[in-house]
Design an enzyme around this catalytic site. Structure first.
Site, PDB file in Angstrom:
ATOM      1  N   ARG F 104       9.757 -28.556 -49.596  1.00 51.10           N
ATOM      2  CA  ARG F 104       9.769 -29.238 -48.297  1.00 51.10           C
ATOM      3  C   ARG F 104       9.910 -28.244 -47.145  1.00 51.10           C
ATOM      4  O   ARG F 104       9.252 -28.368 -46.110  1.00 51.10           O
ATOM      5  CB  ARG F 104      10.891 -30.286 -48.283  1.00 51.10           C
ATOM      6  N   LYS F 139       7.304 -23.820 -22.624  1.00 53.84           N
ATOM      7  CA  LYS F 139       7.695 -25.165 -23.073  1.00 53.84           C
ATOM      8  C   LYS F 139       7.553 -25.244 -24.585  1.00 53.84           C
ATOM      9  O   LYS F 139       6.627 -25.875 -25.110  1.00 53.84           O
ATOM     10  CB  LYS F 139       6.846 -26.217 -22.368  1.00 53.84           C
ATOM     11  N   LYS F 171       8.616 -19.018  -8.248  1.00 52.80           N
ATOM     12  CA  LYS F 171       8.281 -20.440  -8.112  1.00 52.80           C
ATOM     13  C   LYS F 171       8.766 -20.989  -6.778  1.00 52.80           C
ATOM     14  O   LYS F 171       9.494 -20.319  -6.043  1.00 52.80           O
ATOM     15  CB  LYS F 171       8.910 -21.220  -9.268  1.00 52.80           C
ATOM     16  N   GLU F 201       3.521 -18.579  -8.052  1.00 54.58           N
ATOM     17  CA  GLU F 201       2.998 -19.939  -8.147  1.00 54.58           C
ATOM     18  C   GLU F 201       2.639 -20.443  -6.747  1.00 54.58           C
ATOM     19  O   GLU F 201       3.463 -20.359  -5.832  1.00 54.58           O
ATOM     20  CB  GLU F 201       4.091 -20.820  -8.777  1.00 54.58           C
ATOM     21  N   ASP F 222      -1.095 -24.258  -9.205  1.00 53.99           N
ATOM     22  CA  ASP F 222      -0.366 -25.325  -9.865  1.00 53.99           C
ATOM     23  C   ASP F 222      -0.888 -26.706  -9.524  1.00 53.99           C
ATOM     24  O   ASP F 222      -0.896 -27.114  -8.345  1.00 53.99           O
ATOM     25  CB  ASP F 222       1.119 -25.220  -9.471  1.00 53.99           C
TER      26      ASP F 222
END
Lengths: 284, 284, 284, 284, 284, 284
Positions: F104, F139, F171, F201, F222
Site C-alpha cells: 500500500r 501550492k 507581491k 508580480e 497575475d
C-alpha cells in the site's frame, strides 16, 4: 505461534540505533579502542544465564549489524523458545572492537524482552486447561510499548489495545462526565469507525446488568472477587467478550480463569518483569 | 541530596513527547474525544498506591504540559521523598480531555522511575551504618539510561559510568587480547584524557596483587565471596577505590558492606525493579 | 596511537547524512543531473592541497557511501598521517553524478577536521621533549564536538571532558556562590559517582595552597604567568594533575611545558583552526 | 542592512537544542547541580573580549530560553554592530544553574558566528570604494551552512548559492564530460526552471570569449591574475555578472576589486575564520 | 460531531514545523526580510475562496504560532463548518514578516484538508436518507494519513483502519496462500488480541456464503454490481458489518447505499480530492 | 529529459521510512504475520490501472528495499514514460510478508506522483506548438514539495522556486508596505546575492509600464485576460521573462500560450491532481 513473527527491521532500527548511541556517547568504546587491535577478530556466543522464554533475538542481530555490517550472526534458537541456563542462543563473530562495543546494548535488549516473555509464559501456563487468553495492558515502559507488546506475544500472551486510538475504552471517569453508561456506548458507536471495538469497564454486576443489551464488544470486569466474576460470566457470557483485570498474580490467575472469563489482563507482565539474564561469552 | 536535582526540561522533552505519541497513535484519545465535552474541566490528584521513594515528578509535569500548556500542575512532594499509599503527590487540573489523554503516559513514567528509586533506597538503607556507596550499572532499559540513572540518584544511590565513553573499564576479554593486565593499564593511561578514570576488573586476589602498584583508579572485585572480598580490602584499601559487584541482593548486601569495600554496584536496581504504583484520581 | 581509531559509522552517519542534505537541498545537484549522463562513470582522487595532519577519512568514505552505495573508496593514507600538498589520500570511483554531488560535503569534512589535527600536531611538536599532554577544551563548534575532539586525538592531542556531565569542574562562579573552595570539593566528592574526576580552577598560588590537602584530582591553573606556574608545580606536583590554561599560543606553549605542568589545554585548536585544503581531482 | 534580519526561531531551534544536549550529555551540569542551590538567581552579562562584528545574538537568546523559559535576556547591541573588547552585548538573569549550564553553548555560537562576521567585514572594508560585492562560497562547516551564511550577511557580505540546488554552476568537470561549454549552457537553460541562474566557471580569457554570446548569467573567473581579470572585465562587463574567485586574501582583494569585477567570492571567511571571543561575566 | 475534535497540538507540531522549514529553506523569506521593516505589524484575514467544508484550522493556528509566538489568531469558524467563498475564517494579526513567511504553509494545510472534508461531505450528503456510513481507506497521501483521516471526520465521514496493525483485513492474496477462507478466519481469531476486529474481502456472493457462519466481524464486498450487493445484504445482513467498496463515485454511491450495506468506503475522498481554495487578505 | 533524473536515495529515504512506519503502526502487518508462512516467497508485478505518465518508481523500489533488503525489484519502465492501463511497470519478488506489508505504501507514492506527472503532461501537450514552459507553484501538499516538484519535472513541466529562500518574489502585500515598486526592486537587488533572481508580480499593464526599466528578471502577470496578456507581451517581451498565472485550466492554457508569454504557472497540477491508479498483482 505465527503472529510472533519478528517485527520488520524498519520498525526497530531507530530503537536499536538510539540504544547504541546512548551507550557509545561522544567518544565511543574508549577501552576497546585503546586495548584491542583494530583488526582483531573474535568469536563469541550469546548464552542464557537463566531459564525462561526467549524474546528479542532480532534486536540482538540488529545491534551487531548496525555496529558493524560485517559481523556474522547465526541464531541457534528463536523467539518464543523455552531456554535454560547455559543454552547457546546465537554465535556472533567479527571485529572484536565492534562486538565488545555492542555487547551491553544487545544484552540489555534481549534480557529485558525475554524477562517479559518469561513471566507472560508463566501466566499462560498457569491457566493452561482453560480457554482464556492472557493479555497485557498499556502499563508499559515509556517508549518501549511496541517492543514489550511483542515480547508478550513471544511469551504466548495476547495484546490489548496499543494506544488510546485503536479501541474505545469507557472508564468510570468518562461516565462521571456523561452520566449514563448506555448513552455513552450508543454515542461512541455512532462516532467511531466500523473497525473499532468498544470496551466498557464495570465495577459491579449491577453495572453489567445495565449494559446487558448494549452494543459493547468487550466488558472489563474491574477488580472483582471470584464469586462476582462467576456471576458476571453467568449473566453475560457470549454476549460480550469478558475481561477480568486488576491486581492479577500468579497465585490468583488460575481461579480467575476458572470463572469462565475470556481474557485476563495483567499489567505486571510488562511493568514489573525482572530480566532474564544473558551473557556474551568467549566461544572457545 | 543536592545532586538529585531534576534534569532540565530540554533533556527530557524528547522522551516525554515520544511517550505521549506512542500512546496517542494516529487518532488520539478517541474515547475522550467522543464522550467528554471539549470544554469540560477536571480536577485530579496524582496519588501513590504503594509505599516507596518518589522519582520522575518533572516528567509527569512535562507530560501534562506538552499535552496542554494550560494545565495547572502543583506538586505536593518532591523526588527523593518517602511516600506511602494514599499520599497526594500533585494536584493536576485543566481540560478534561487533555488530562485523560495524558494520564497513562504520566503514570507509566512516575511508576517506573519510582520503582527504581524505591529499590535503590532499600539497598542504601540496608548498608546504612557502613561508609559504602550503592551504585547502578550499565544494565539499564534501552533508551532510558539517562532517566533510570536519575532515579537511582533519587533513591540515594550513586551513578556508575553512563556509557562506554566516560570511564575506562578493563575486563577479562580485554586482557585475553592483550595478555598483560599491568601493560593494559599503562597503555590506557597514556592514551586517555586526564579527566578519565581507569577501572580494572579482577576475579581473584591474585590478580589484585599483580596490579597493586599500577595507576588504576578503581578495582572491581567481581563475584567474590565475603572472605575473599575482605582479603582484598586488607590488601588494597586506600590504594584504589574498591567496588564489589556480581549478583548482589538485599540479603547479601550488608555483609558485603561490612567487608570495607567503597562501592557496591547492583544491576537489579535498574533492570529488574518492579514499579511503584500510582493513580490519577478524581479530586473531589 | 591506538585511541585514534575511527569513530564507528553508527556514531557519524547522522552527521554525514545531514551535511549531504544541507547541500542537496530540495532538488539535488541540478547541474550534474542535467549535464552528466546518468550512467557516466568517473575515477577521481582525493588530493591534499597543503601540508598537515590527516583527519576525517571515515567521514569522506561515508559521504560517498551514503550518496551511492556502489562507489568504490580506497584509502591510501590514514587519519593521523603527516601529509603534504599533492599527496593522494584516496581513490574514489563510481557514478559521476554521485561523486560530483558528494564532492563538496566530503571536502568540507576532511578539510575542517584535518585543519584541527594539523594545528594540534603543531602544539604537540612544540612541547615534544617535555612529558606534558596537549588537551582541547569545550570551546568547540556547536554540534561538532564529537568530531572535533576526534580530530584532536588524530593530531596527537588528548581530550578534556566532553560535556558538563563527565567530569566536575569547579570554577570561580561556583565558589562565589558557595564561598569555600575546600567545602565545595568535599561536597562534590560526596555526591558524584566514583568514576567521576573532580577538577578545580585556581587563579593564584594562594588558592592552590588552600586546597593542597583536598581530594581534588585535577587543578587548573588559570591564566598564570610562567613564574607562578613554576611555583605551583613546586608546591603541588604529584598531589594533583596540574593543567595550565588560558590564551596559550604556539609562541608560549614551550615555556609553559618547561614549568612541569602535566597538561596544557588550548581552546584555539578547535575554535580557530584554519582548514587544511583538499581537492577531488580527475584521476587520469 | 535589512536582509540581515535574524533567522526566525523555527529555523534555529533544532541547532540550539542539539548543541545544548551535546554539552549536557546524559547527566546534565553535574557541578552546578551539586554546588549551586536550586533557587539561586544570578545576574550576568555577555561581554565582548575582542573587537569585531557581532553575529548570533538570537542563538544566544534561544540557548538560554530553551534551557529555562524564565531567563530574562535583554540585548544591548544587535547583529551587524561593530563592537570592541569590554562591550556589554546583553544582560542575562535568572536561575543560576540554568545560566551556568547554558553558558558555554551560548558562547560557542556567538564566538563562532561573530568570528565569521568579523573577517567578512574586513574584506568588505578593504574593497570599500569599489562597486563590488564580497561573497561566501559553499566551503562551510558541515551542518552549519545556514548559520554561517547568515553571519556573512551580518558582516556585510553577500551569499553565494546555498547548495547544489538553487543555482546552476558549470565547472571544468562537467565540461570534461560534455565537451562543449556553449552546448552545456544551452542544455542547462532548456532544462532548469525560469527562476534559476546559470553560472559558468572559466579559467582563461579564451574560454570567456567562447561563451561571450551564450545565455549564462554569471561567469566565474577562476584563479586568474590581475591583468587577466582586467582583460576579462573589458571583454565581458555588462554581459555577465563577473565573479573573481580562488585564493583571495585581505592582501589581494583590493587589487582584484579594482579590476572591475562585480563579485569576489572568498572561501576563507567561512572555513577558516578565527572566533571572536566573548565571556559571560558576573554582573555586579 | 464530537469526535471531530481537533488533534492535540503534540500530534501535529512535527508536521507543521516540517512544512514551515520546507518553505523557509536555508535563508528564510528573503523577500520580506529585505522589503518589510522588522517591526511592521499586519492585520490579515483568512478568507475562503470557494464553498465547502472547513478542516485544518488548528494547523493554521499552529503554523502562525510556531513562526512567531506573539501572533494573534482568532478563529471565526470551526472545523466541520459549511463555508462559502468570501467567508472570513479567522483573523490573524502580528509581525508582518512572520505572517508573510507563514502564509503559504498555512494555506496549503487548510486548502488540502478542507478539500478532503468537502468531497467527503458530498458523499455523506448523497446517502443522507440511508443508515450507511461513508468511510475512507488507506489510500492516503504518504506521511499525511493522520491529518487526512481527521479531515474525513471533519467532513462527516468515518475512518477505516489507520494502518496494517489496528484491524485484520484478509484479502485474496492471503487466501491464495492459505487456500481456505474459513480456516484463515479461525487462524486469525486465535492469534490476535480481543480488541482487534477481523475483516474479510469477498468478490462473490458464493464466497460470502462460505464464510456465513465464521466469526468475521466485517465483510468487504469488493467491486460488486448493485444486484449482487443486494443479494449479499439479504444473505448476511446482521451477521456481519457489510462494507461495499471499489470505484465508488458520487454518481453511484446512492444506489449502493440503497442496497442496505452498512458502510461504503471511498478511496478518492483522500487520494484525489481537489483543494478548497483559501487566501490571506489584508484586513482593512 | 535529463533533468528528470531520479532524486538520490539519501534525499528520499526519510520520506519512505516515515510512510512505511505510518502504515505499519505499532504491531506491523498483523494479517500477513498470522496467515502467511514466514518463508513464503511471492512474485508480483506493479501494474498500471490507468493511462498517464509514470513518476515515483525510485520511491517504489526504496519502499520494498527498506521493508526487506532481499526483495528483487526490476523496473520495466522509467519515470516520464507514457503508460496505459495494464502496463507492467516493474517485477517485484521476494518474501511474501514483506511484499504484502509494503504494497500500500508503494502504491500510494507512485499513484500520487504519477497523478501529478500525468496532469502536468496534459498541460504541456496542450501548449505544444508554443515556446512556453509549464511551471508549478509553491501550492504543494505540506511536506511533499520536493517529491511533487520532481513529479512535475517527470511530466515535462518546469519548477518554479522551491521555497521562500531561492528567489525573490515581490507581491502586492510587499508593495503596500514599501509604497514604490521600482524602489522595492532596487532595494532587493542591492541586498540579495548575485545568484538570486528577482520576480515581480503585476496586476495591470500600467504596473508593468512602471517597472519597464527596472532590473527585475521575471514579471508575473497575475490573473490577466488574454488581450491584456498580449499587450504586456508586446510591451515587455525580451526585457523580462514573462510569466502568466492565476486560475489556469486545460481549457484556457492554449490561448494563454498563444499570447507569447514565456512561462505559464499552474497551481492545480500539484494541489489538485487526481491519482493515477496502480496495483500490485500476482505474477503468474
Amino acid at each position: 505461534m505465527k503472529y510472533l513473527s519478528a517485527l520488520p527491521d524498519v520498525m526497530i532500527e531507530d530503537d536499536v540505533r538510539a540504544a547504541l548511541l546512548e551507550d557509545l556517547g561522544r567518544a565511543g568504546d574508549i577501552t576497546s579502542q585503546i586495548l584491542v587491535p583494530h583488526d582483531k577478530m573474535w568469536n563469541a556466543a550469546l548464552v542464557a544465564r537463566g531459564a525462561g522464554v526467549l524474546a528479542g533475538l532480532d534486536l540482538v542481530r540488529l545491534v551487531f549489524h548496525l555496529m558493524d555490517v560485517t559481523v556474522h550472526f547465526d541464531a541457534c534458537r528463536q523467539d518464543g523458545d523455552d531456554i535454560v541456563a547455559g543454552d547457546i542462543i546465537a554465535h556472533v563473530s567479527g571485529n572484536a572492537r565492534a562486538l565488545l562495543a555492542a555487547e551491553r546494548t544487545a544484552l540489555n535488549f534481549v534480557s529485558h524482552l525475554s524477562g517479559i516473555a518469561t513471566v507472560t509464559r508463566r501466566f499462560v501456563d498457569a491457566v493452561k486447561p482453560y480457554p482464556v487468553a492472557i493479555s497485557c495492558t498499556r502499563k508499559t515502559t515509556p517508549r518501549l510499548r511496541k517492543l514489550e507488546k511483542y515480547a508478550v506475544r513471544a511469551g504466548g500472551g495476547r495484546n490489548h489495545r496499543f494506544g488510546l486510538d485503536d479501541a474505545v475504552m469507557i472508564k468510570d471517569n468518562h461516565i462521571a462526565v456523561t452520566g449514563d453508561l448506555c448513552a455513552a456506548i450508543r454515542c461512541v458507536r455512532e462516532a467511531v469507525g466500523h473497525t473499532v471495538k468498544v470496551e466498557v469497564e464495570v465495577d459491579t454486576i449491577e453495572q453489567l446488568r445495565q449494559i446487558l443489551t448494549s452494543s459493547a464488544d468487550i466488558v472489563l470486569l474491574d477488580n472483582m472477587k471470584i464469586p462476582e466474576l462467576r456471576a458476571c460470566v453467568s449473566l453475560a457470557k457470549g454476549r460480550f467478550i469478558l475481561e477480568a483485570s486488576g491486581g492479577v498474580t500468579l497465585a490468583t490467575v488460575r481461579d480467575i480463569a476458572e470463572t469462565g472469563v475470556d481474557v485476563i489482563s495483567v499489567g505486571s507482565i510488562t511493568h514489573s518483569a525482572a530480566i532474564l539474564d544473558f551473557g556474551l561469552d568467549d566461544a572457545v
